[in-house]
Design an enzyme around this catalytic site. Structure first.
Site, mmCIF file in Angstrom:
data_model
loop_
_atom_site.group_PDB
_atom_site.id
_atom_site.type_symbol
_atom_site.label_atom_id
_atom_site.label_comp_id
_atom_site.label_asym_id
_atom_site.label_seq_id
_atom_site.Cartn_x
_atom_site.Cartn_y
_atom_site.Cartn_z
ATOM 1 N N ASP A 130 -11.252 -16.151 24.630
ATOM 2 C CA ASP A 130 -10.023 -16.769 24.125
ATOM 3 C C ASP A 130 -10.372 -18.028 23.333
ATOM 4 O OD1 ASP A 130 -6.784 -16.552 25.132
ATOM 5 O OD2 ASP A 130 -7.434 -18.432 24.208
ATOM 6 N N ILE A 131 -9.688 -18.207 22.210
ATOM 7 C CA ILE A 131 -9.984 -19.333 21.322
ATOM 8 C C ILE A 131 -9.560 -20.669 21.953
ATOM 9 C CG2 ILE A 131 -7.794 -19.414 20.040
ATOM 10 C CD1 ILE A 131 -9.518 -19.486 17.455
ATOM 11 N N HIS A 158 -5.534 -10.905 30.013
ATOM 12 C CA HIS A 158 -6.275 -12.154 30.206
ATOM 13 C C HIS A 158 -7.145 -12.016 31.451
ATOM 14 C CE1 HIS A 158 -3.850 -14.925 27.570
ATOM 15 N NE2 HIS A 158 -2.889 -14.060 27.833
ATOM 16 N N HIS A 165 -2.658 -7.471 25.549
ATOM 17 C CA HIS A 165 -3.954 -8.061 25.911
ATOM 18 C C HIS A 165 -3.959 -8.414 27.384
ATOM 19 C CE1 HIS A 165 -1.259 -11.098 24.190
ATOM 20 N NE2 HIS A 165 -1.731 -11.948 25.078
ATOM 21 N N GLY A 196 5.997 -15.163 28.294
ATOM 22 C CA GLY A 196 5.160 -16.125 27.574
ATOM 23 C C GLY A 196 4.194 -15.491 26.592
ATOM 24 N N GLN A 197 4.467 -14.252 26.207
ATOM 25 C CA GLN A 197 3.565 -13.572 25.265
ATOM 26 C C GLN A 197 3.694 -14.218 23.885
ATOM 27 O OE1 GLN A 197 4.229 -9.346 24.951
ATOM 28 N NE2 GLN A 197 2.459 -9.033 23.614
HETATM 29 P P1 5GP Z 1 -0.431 -14.805 25.264
HETATM 30 O O1 5GP Z 1 0.085 -16.193 24.966
HETATM 31 O O2 5GP Z 1 0.204 -13.802 24.334
HETATM 32 O O3 5GP Z 1 -0.377 -14.396 26.692
HETATM 33 O O4 5GP Z 1 -1.983 -14.841 24.926
HETATM 34 C C1 5GP Z 1 -2.465 -14.931 23.630
HETATM 35 C C2 5GP Z 1 -3.833 -15.578 23.737
HETATM 36 O O5 5GP Z 1 -4.513 -15.337 22.522
HETATM 37 C C3 5GP Z 1 -3.773 -17.087 23.927
HETATM 38 O O6 5GP Z 1 -4.467 -17.428 25.125
HETATM 39 C C4 5GP Z 1 -4.468 -17.637 22.679
HETATM 40 O O7 5GP Z 1 -5.267 -18.770 22.956
HETATM 41 C C5 5GP Z 1 -5.296 -16.451 22.207
HETATM 42 N N1 5GP Z 1 -5.525 -16.397 20.770
HETATM 43 C C6 5GP Z 1 -4.576 -16.535 19.794
HETATM 44 N N2 5GP Z 1 -5.137 -16.401 18.587
HETATM 45 C C7 5GP Z 1 -6.470 -16.160 18.801
HETATM 46 C C8 5GP Z 1 -7.571 -15.940 17.916
HETATM 47 O O8 5GP Z 1 -7.461 -15.920 16.684
HETATM 48 N N3 5GP Z 1 -8.784 -15.743 18.494
HETATM 49 C C9 5GP Z 1 -8.961 -15.737 19.843
HETATM 50 N N4 5GP Z 1 -10.196 -15.537 20.287
HETATM 51 N N5 5GP Z 1 -7.941 -15.944 20.702
HETATM 52 C C10 5GP Z 1 -6.704 -16.160 20.183
#
Ligand code: 5GP
Ligand code: ZN
Length: 112
Positions: free
Chosen positions: A29-30, A100, A98, A91-92
């Site tokens: 994760d970034i 986590h 994906h 919170g998506q």
């Molecule tokens: P969500 O918020 O949908 O549960 O998770 C999305 C995740 O994707 C977040 O933890 C966010 O940091 C990660 N993320 C968003 N954009 C990128 C990216 O361009 N590269 C990587 N490696 N992670 C990303």
């Protein structure tokens, strides 16, 4: 397709990938929320868990099995948390399913 995770699958935007097979990609994760924070995603674009269909069941199982295997590889012997944020209340923030994988610290309950 304007999907950031499809672009990571395609390799058109960079990611620190740690696993790839015919069906999935895993990468760091970034913006990590734990010492180990890895995302496991299907190569197939599924917008969220809510959009998964019965035929996706083997793929969903494969994502979870891969997450557990990566956790072992990463040395998360004390445990970890697997999260699938789904939809606005979940919170998506990225509309490509994906998983986590979070580890390396004590997790709390209930999550935020
Ligand atoms: P969500 O918020 O949908 O549960 O998770 C999305 C995740 O994707 C977040 O933890 C966010 O940091 C990660 N993320 C968003 N954009 C990128 C990216 O361009 N590269 C990587 N490696 N992670 C990303
Ligand atoms: Zn996508």
């Amino acid at each position: 397709m304007d999907c950031i995770f499809c672009k990571i699958v395609a390799g058109t935007i960079p990611a620190k990938k740690i696993r790839e097979d015919d069906e999935l990609v895993a990468f760091f994760d970034i913006d990590p929320k734990a010492p180990t924070h890895i995302l496991v995603i299907p190569k197939k674009h599924i917008a969220s868990l809510a959009q998964a269909e019965a035929g996706d069941a083997p793929l969903l199982g494969h994502l979870l099995e891969a997450a557990a295997d990566i956790a072992r590889e990463q040395g998360l012997a004390q445990g970890y948390r697997v999260v699938i944020s789904t939809g606005p209340h979940g919170g998506q923030t990225v509309d490509h399913l994906h998983v986590h994988l979070l580890g390396g610290r004590q997790m709390h309950w209930p999550p935020g």
